[in-house]
Design a protein around this motif. Sequence first.
Motif, PDB file in Angstrom:
ATOM      1  N   ARG A 150      39.575  33.217  37.200  1.00  0.00           N
ATOM      2  CA  ARG A 150      40.271  32.274  36.323  1.00  0.00           C
ATOM      3  C   ARG A 150      41.723  32.149  36.734  1.00  0.00           C
ATOM      4  O   ARG A 150      42.522  31.563  36.038  1.00  0.00           O
ATOM      5  CB  ARG A 150      40.206  32.760  34.868  1.00  0.00           C
TER       6      ARG A 150
ATOM      7  N   ALA B 122      32.478  38.271  39.041  1.00  0.00           N
ATOM      8  CA  ALA B 122      33.428  37.696  38.067  1.00  0.00           C
ATOM      9  C   ALA B 122      33.892  38.825  37.164  1.00  0.00           C
ATOM     10  O   ALA B 122      33.083  39.470  36.535  1.00  0.00           O
ATOM     11  CB  ALA B 122      32.739  36.613  37.244  1.00  0.00           C
ATOM     12  N   GLY B 123      35.171  39.054  37.102  1.00  0.00           N
ATOM     13  CA  GLY B 123      35.688  40.179  36.300  1.00  0.00           C
ATOM     14  C   GLY B 123      36.996  40.607  36.926  1.00  0.00           C
ATOM     15  O   GLY B 123      37.143  40.559  38.145  1.00  0.00           O
ATOM     16  N   ASP B 124      37.954  41.023  36.095  1.00  0.00           N
ATOM     17  CA  ASP B 124      39.319  41.123  36.583  1.00  0.00           C
ATOM     18  C   ASP B 124      39.931  42.508  36.477  1.00  0.00           C
ATOM     19  O   ASP B 124      41.089  42.716  36.826  1.00  0.00           O
ATOM     20  CB  ASP B 124      40.160  40.105  35.784  1.00  0.00           C
ATOM     21  N   SER B 125      39.224  43.498  35.989  1.00  0.00           N
ATOM     22  CA  SER B 125      39.793  44.843  35.849  1.00  0.00           C
ATOM     23  C   SER B 125      39.983  45.473  37.229  1.00  0.00           C
ATOM     24  O   SER B 125      39.495  44.949  38.242  1.00  0.00           O
ATOM     25  CB  SER B 125      38.852  45.716  35.025  1.00  0.00           C
TER      26      SER B 125
ATOM     27  N   HIS C 165      32.906  51.247  30.349  1.00  0.00           N
ATOM     28  CA  HIS C 165      33.281  50.204  31.298  1.00  0.00           C
ATOM     29  C   HIS C 165      33.207  50.656  32.755  1.00  0.00           C
ATOM     30  O   HIS C 165      32.570  50.009  33.589  1.00  0.00           O
ATOM     31  CB  HIS C 165      34.697  49.737  30.929  1.00  0.00           C
TER      32      HIS C 165
ATOM     33  N   VAL D 257      27.142  40.256  37.133  1.00  0.00           N
ATOM     34  CA  VAL D 257      28.090  40.577  36.061  1.00  0.00           C
ATOM     35  C   VAL D 257      27.687  41.871  35.360  1.00  0.00           C
ATOM     36  O   VAL D 257      26.523  42.253  35.356  1.00  0.00           O
ATOM     37  CB  VAL D 257      28.206  39.427  35.021  1.00  0.00           C
TER      38      VAL D 257
ATOM     39  N   THR E 228      29.148  42.745  32.033  1.00  0.00           N
ATOM     40  CA  THR E 228      29.326  42.509  30.593  1.00  0.00           C
ATOM     41  C   THR E 228      30.038  43.669  29.929  1.00  0.00           C
ATOM     42  O   THR E 228      29.700  44.827  30.126  1.00  0.00           O
ATOM     43  CB  THR E 228      27.997  42.211  29.875  1.00  0.00           C
ATOM     44  N   SER E 229      31.036  43.321  29.127  1.00  0.00           N
ATOM     45  CA  SER E 229      31.970  44.353  28.696  1.00  0.00           C
ATOM     46  C   SER E 229      31.702  44.955  27.327  1.00  0.00           C
ATOM     47  O   SER E 229      32.417  45.834  26.899  1.00  0.00           O
ATOM     48  CB  SER E 229      33.371  43.756  28.716  1.00  0.00           C
TER      49      SER E 229
ATOM     50  N   TYR F  31      34.388  34.513  41.403  1.00  0.00           N
ATOM     51  CA  TYR F  31      34.575  33.454  40.413  1.00  0.00           C
ATOM     52  C   TYR F  31      35.724  33.942  39.544  1.00  0.00           C
ATOM     53  O   TYR F  31      35.589  34.897  38.803  1.00  0.00           O
ATOM     54  CB  TYR F  31      33.268  33.309  39.654  1.00  0.00           C
TER      55      TYR F  31
END
Length: 435
Positions: A223, A203-206, A147, A128, A130-131, A221
């Motif tokens: 959502r 995990a992360g969606d950008s 980012h 990850v 982390t944002s 992973y």
Amino acid sequence: MNVGRRRVHLGVLFPVNPTTTVWKGGLPGSQIDFAAIAGLARTAQRGRFDYLLLADDLRLPERDGEVTEIGVAGRHDLLTIISAVAAVTDRLGLVATVNTTFNEPYDIARQLATVNHLSDGRVGWNAVTTSDAWIGQNFRRGGFLPHAQRYERAAEFVQLCRSIWRAGGTPDSVPLAHQGRHFHAEGHAATACDGIEPVLMQAGDSEQGREFAAAHAEVIYSRKKGRAGREFYADVKGRLARHGRDPGQLKIMPAITYVVGQSRADAEELARMRRLDIVTPEMAIYYLEELWGCDLSGYDPEGPLPDIDPDPDGSAFIAGRPTGADAQRRADRAAFLRQVAESRKLSIRQLVALVTDTKALAGTPADIATAMIEQVEADACDGYIIVPDQAPGGLDSFVEHVVPELQSRGVLPAEYESDTLRGNLGLPESTNRAR
Ligand SMILES: Cc1cc2nc3c(=O)[nH]c(=O)nc-3n(C[C@H](O)[C@H](O)[C@H](O)COP(=O)(O)O)c2cc1C
């Protein structure tokens, strides 16, 4: 296994998020008790799960400058924990979340290779980025890296780790020759992998997160479920060919919660009651305080929404949670919540239970198995990360009732097919070694 049916892969998240899970016996402490983690791992292994996933946080959230009691249980180092879990399991994969923004690749490559060696190839790494700058302050790097550069650093981090795993550790080791924007490494690395590398999860969606996953990850992973899941699946799998990869080399696994009942109506009612157990009066007020940006402790959680507007300067009232930052977004969200509460005549607590609902799969074991298989066959995912909504013991009913149903339908094997996580996920066992 029935020929032609798609496999349903299974992971389980050790649940530490108070918005998804009720911990029996209360907080805190029980969440970091090794017996709870080992118990979940043993149950998951009995249910033929591919892996146990541990999520991470590197700083505690604060309310008005003070650590809150909601959800605080502390977090220990996950690579150390999965080493201990490896000793009490023998087939289950063990996935630790490790941050690529604040760590150094050599150390992490070595620690992952060591646990992977000790567990005979059962390790996964949820890489990850982390944002926020919030966590950076614990590392004296507040605001460290915008980012997009975090993903650039993450990609270089992963590539260097893989070089270390492939090059080092033996008399015929080849020296590292890495000269990148973020890292330099030149010596003979001390620790290699024994041919089986840890599995990389993302995990992360950008946009950058999806590209990083398409280039490097082996599990996502996510959502995303239903229609959003199908769109996400098509988008990310569609990117793989550009990176010279095959769709089977990346498994997409959304998080889901489940509730088993005697009938569908019984399970739906149980799910509704469980939501209200999770959304305690304190949690409901805390949730609103994050959006309103001010102290709402004087409001009755069983009463209507506050009659005041959100404080535009209150972004830091609840700090360290993902939604709070931007004043306009908080105001828009608050206006939306007011509309929902008024039109449905909901109290604060009922409203928060509704809008934080993770939409559990509720039904009989057969209903749940059918819904899970349908999503896999509709190309919305390759399996699921189960998030128990009760703990400890929240996976028991899934393993007892839903797992046999999945096995009888030929989508989950009765026994582990491989000794390694890579093998059980159907990922290539051997990596292309550099020498
Ligand atoms: C399903 C999911 C789970 C995540 N779990 C963690 C976690 O356990 N620890 C963490 O530091 N970040 C976690 N993240 C945050 C991501 O690593 C990433 O930093 C964040 O989503 C920003 O990336 P994005 O802009 O690509 O979404 C998670 C993100 C998602 C979507």
